[in-house]
Design an enzyme around this catalytic site. Structure first.
Site, mmCIF file in Angstrom:
data_model
loop_
_atom_site.group_PDB
_atom_site.id
_atom_site.type_symbol
_atom_site.label_atom_id
_atom_site.label_comp_id
_atom_site.label_asym_id
_atom_site.label_seq_id
_atom_site.Cartn_x
_atom_site.Cartn_y
_atom_site.Cartn_z
ATOM 1 N N CYS A 22 0.840 -1.197 0.000
ATOM 2 C CA CYS A 22 0.000 0.000 0.000
ATOM 3 C C CYS A 22 0.875 1.247 0.000
ATOM 4 O O CYS A 22 2.111 1.158 0.028
ATOM 5 C CB CYS A 22 -0.935 0.028 1.209
ATOM 6 S SG CYS A 22 -0.074 0.209 2.783
ATOM 7 N N CYS A 25 3.660 1.634 2.610
ATOM 8 C CA CYS A 25 4.940 0.966 2.315
ATOM 9 C C CYS A 25 5.829 1.900 1.493
ATOM 10 O O CYS A 25 7.029 2.038 1.766
ATOM 11 C CB CYS A 25 4.705 -0.318 1.517
ATOM 12 S SG CYS A 25 3.663 -1.530 2.331
ATOM 13 N N ASP A 429 6.105 31.971 -29.458
ATOM 14 C CA ASP A 429 7.151 32.579 -30.273
ATOM 15 C C ASP A 429 6.669 32.547 -31.732
ATOM 16 O O ASP A 429 6.008 31.594 -32.143
ATOM 17 C CB ASP A 429 8.448 31.782 -30.109
ATOM 18 C CG ASP A 429 9.590 32.388 -30.906
ATOM 19 O OD1 ASP A 429 9.779 33.605 -30.809
ATOM 20 O OD2 ASP A 429 10.269 31.636 -31.629
ATOM 21 N N ASP A 632 11.163 27.189 -29.593
ATOM 22 C CA ASP A 632 11.911 26.098 -30.228
ATOM 23 C C ASP A 632 12.819 25.359 -29.271
ATOM 24 O O ASP A 632 13.478 24.397 -29.643
ATOM 25 C CB ASP A 632 12.696 26.605 -31.442
ATOM 26 C CG ASP A 632 13.787 27.599 -31.051
ATOM 27 O OD1 ASP A 632 14.075 27.739 -29.846
ATOM 28 O OD2 ASP A 632 14.349 28.235 -31.950
ATOM 29 N N ASP A 636 14.929 30.075 -27.265
ATOM 30 C CA ASP A 636 14.011 30.585 -26.252
ATOM 31 C C ASP A 636 14.230 29.942 -24.882
ATOM 32 O O ASP A 636 13.355 30.010 -24.023
ATOM 33 C CB ASP A 636 12.564 30.335 -26.693
ATOM 34 C CG ASP A 636 12.255 31.000 -28.017
ATOM 35 O OD1 ASP A 636 12.563 32.187 -28.150
ATOM 36 O OD2 ASP A 636 11.734 30.333 -28.922
#
Length: 740
Positions: A22, A25, A429, A632, A636
């Site tokens: 679970c 753990c 852009d 790109d 940028d």
């Protein structure tokens, strides 16, 4: 300095975990790993059954990590790139096979006990041996201690570490029913409840079997990506053609590819021409023409011609391998919304233990009936297991990131998949994002008598020779195409956001925008005509490059960058989704607004230098906007890093993946639409999962405590809740991108 040294040597380890029952753990393993000296961060994903650990190899080793996990009672092995998918698949199959055997055995042994229970409850006739307590004891004991051994083992390690998990709840609940029944069989008078303990264990094993099967389907994207890889390569060595496994290909090998074959690895074409289907990587259905000097990507399909290429990337360095690694990391990561579930799970089990004891005490004091108090306590322990809570977020993240990868949306981690649904402002852009990024020369206008347009182009091409700027490349290609001869620049200087400064045939040359001319106080024989020409070109959405020779503007070159096919459609859809769209560009305002008008953008940030794009992102964030920056991924990079979500479009390069939080392998803006749609759908699924998980436990515990829920029904409901959460997450597999 010391911090930089540490950052440079930090490594990541990926551990496959076995034995977790679970979310508690997972929390224990995560805390233990974080406590190791030299570990800077650790994240354990319960659904993916993996741990991602960032560590300093000078202070801690992977062996130390696996030992720490083993000390908690779980198994851990390092996950490597090689054969990772095959070994994972084999492990999953083994797990399902074992659970199937355990369930079948438990069901066979429990069936007579259930038959006795139904006969007793409904007054149906049952064979006498089914009523025999010794017979019931013989059936229930192997279920309790052989099939149910895993719960005792898990409980021992949890309690040894002074914590509690699902195994503790199951062991306590079933042991209470079993040992009371043993006492009623051998020492005291009373009814037995062997069927309760046996059926609970059987149902929980069934739940784990269904859960393991469903969880295996959440990572199908990885299997599909792995399946794309070619198995063999035809290499040319010492003049001989050899077919070898892809794993044996080395950088520099010359590889032959025939029509219909998969390209084995990344490389550069040396001989021949062909068309290559790159849709599995980029999502673009139209084959791409390839010739000498062009790059090819491993796992893409050669359609028509025969060519030879040189391997430049092999193994884990190929584009596909990087994508697989990115998806694996994303599937193993945590979304911020998961922290709430983790926090609750960590404190939930001890709290349930207290509630169960209070339930027992209240029922015993109220009725004096030990058996009913015991049964109601058992129901509380069983119904309260927080499995569904632990699976709610990671299963959805696994399916969401995997589904994104199938359609060319590469998401670095769960936090970015979550955050993308909050985006209310997208900055696009212009060049290469809204437009194709490949401008062409449209106009050449002379401003000085005696200087022909051909001369303007020739000087401009000579100045731009060797330039990597798209406008410069377009001028050079245009002049080359028409067969004009031009020389080399004697000097060259790029002026970002303005243009270039060069020396051609001994004369100083400036080529750029009006800002460059003004900064350098460039004159023109007819200043008004220069302004009119530039304004006219910009009104048409073209970029005007002014050529100045010897301090005088002598000509203007107009260039146009065509708009991508789906840009206007994508921007319209973003607006319909309630997202504010902004265009950012270094172009002058008139040109920028002409492009913006064509695609339906109202807000334009024009004449922004590359280094100032990040500042514009900050300005929008300061106004409380959740900003996504689309570019790109290379030019940028600062703006992508500054935005809440950086999205690199149409590149798929290592640099783009590094700079952005999300990389779109497709080259159009519909990928941005799909990205936000996928994020919103995933978050919707996560919220549904968390709601039902919380509701299940919140409603189930008081119902069980009040005596309205038998332990057997509680066990069935607990198993069903986990399976329902995983099944709900699997609905994301039906997500369809906008272009499909």
């Amino acid at each position: 300095m010391e911090t930089r040294d540490l950052d440079s040597r930090l490594k990541k380890a990926y551990l496959r975990l076995m034995g977790m029952s679970c979310a508690s753990c997972a929390s224990r393993i995560e805390r233990s790993l974080k406590a190791l000296p030299g570990v800077t961060s650790a994240s354990v994903n319960f659904a993916a059954e993996k741990a991602t650990v960032e560590y300093d190899p000078l202070k801690v080793t992977v062996l130390d990590m696996t030992k720490a996990v083993a000390n908690l009672g779980y198994d851990a092995v390092e996950s490597t790139d090689e054969n990772g998918s095959d070994s994972e698949k084999a492990r999953r199959e083994r797990e399902v096979k074992v659970l199937r055997f355990l369930f079948a055995s438990a069901a066979i042994l429990s069936l007579p006990l259930v038959a006795f229970m139904f006969g007793d409850v409904f007054g149906l006739p049952v064979p006498g041996f089914l009523r025999n307590k010794l017979f019931q004891f013989a059936l229930a004991t192997p279920v309790q201690f052989i099939i149910g051994y895993q719960f005792y083992r898990g409980s021992y390690h949890a309690l040894k570490a002074r914590s509690a998990n699902m195994d503790v709840l199951i062991a306590m609940g079933t042991s209470a029913a079993y040992f009371y029944s043993v006492a009623a069989t051998f020492f005291i008078e009373g009814d037995t409840y062997y069927e309760t303990s046996s059926v609970i264990i059987t149902l929980i094993i069934l739940g784990r079997l269904l859960e393991a099967t469903a969880k295996g389907r959440t990572s199908e994207a990885i299997k599909k990506l792995m399946g794309l890889q070619a198995k063999t390569a035809r290499v040319i060595r010492d003049g001989r053609e050899l077919e070898i496994p892809v794993g044996d290909v080395e950088i520099g090998d010359l590889i032959l590819v025939r029509p219909g074959e998969k390209i084995p690895t990344d490389g550069i074409v040396k001989e021949g021409h062909s068309s290559v289907d790159e849709s599995m990587i980029t999502g673009e259905s139209i084959p791409v023409d390839k010739g000498p000097g062009d790059t090819v990507i491993g796992a893409t399909i050669n359609k028509y011609g025969v060519f030879r290429f040189e391997a430049t990337k092999v193994g884990k360095d190929t584009v596909l391998a990087q994508i697989i690694k990115l998806v694996e990391e994303a599937q193993g990561s945590k979304a911020p919304i998961q922290r709430l579930a983790d926090l609750i799970s960590a404190h939930f089990v001890p709290a349930v233990g207290v509630i169960a004891l209070l339930t027992f005490g209240a029922w015993y004091l109220a009725t004096g009936d030990f058996a009913s108090a015991l049964i109601n306590m058992t129901a509380v322990l069983v119904i309260a297991c927080p499995c569904a809570l632990g699976l709610a977020t990671p299963t959805a993240i696994m399916v969401g990131t995997g589904k994104g990868a199938e359609h060319g949306i590469l998401i670095k981690g769960g936090e970015y998949l979550e955050k993308a649904h909050k985006i209310d402002t997208i900055i696009l852009d212009k060049t290469g994002t809204i437009t194709k990024g490949t401008p062409e020369v449209t106009d050449t206008i002379s401003l000085k008598e005696g200087i022909l347009p051909e001369e303007i182009l020739r000087i401009a091409a000579a100045a731009e020779r060797g330039s990597e700027h798209p406008l410069g490349v377009a001028i050079v290609e245009h002049v080359t195409k028409f067969g004009l001869e031009f020389g080399e620049p004697e000097s060259f200087e790029a002026l970002p956001g303005r243009g270039i400064r060069a020396r051609v045939e001994g004369k100083p040359v400036l080529l750029g925008n009006m800002r460059l001319m003004m900064e350098n106080k460039i004159a023109s024989g007819d200043t008004r005509r220069l302004s009119d020409v530039v304004a006219s070109l910009e009104d048409q959405g073209r970029t005007a490059m002014i050529l100045a020779l010897d301090g005088e503007a002598v000509g203007v070159i107009g260039l146009a960058d065509t708009i991508k096919e789906h840009s206007a459609e994508a921007i319209a859809e973003l607006k319909q989704m309630g997202v504010n769209v902004v265009m950012i560009t270094g172009d002058n305002r008139r040109t920028a607004e002409a492009i913006a008008k064509k695609v339906g953008i109202d807000q334009v940030l024009a004449e922004v230098l590359p280094e100032h794009k990040a500042r514009e992102v900050e300005n929008l964030k300061a106004r409380g906007r959740i900003v996504g920056m689309v570019g790109d991924g290379i030019n940028d990079a600062p703006a992508l890093a500054t935005a809440d979500i950086g999205i690199a479009i149409g590149t798929g390069t290592d640099v783009a993946m590094e700079a952005a939080n999300i990389t779109l392998m497709r080259g159009d803006l519909l990928g941005v639409v799909d990205c936000i749609r996928l994020s919103r759908k995933t978050m919707s699924i996560i919220k549904q999962n968390l709601f039902w998980a919380f509701a299940y436990n919140t409603l189930g515990i008081p119902i069980a405590a009040l005596g309205y829920l038998s332990p057997i029904l509680a066990g069935a409901a607990m198993a069903l809740s986990s399976v329902s959460v995983v099944t709900n997450s699997l609905r994301l597999r039906g997500f369809k991108p906008r272009r499909d």
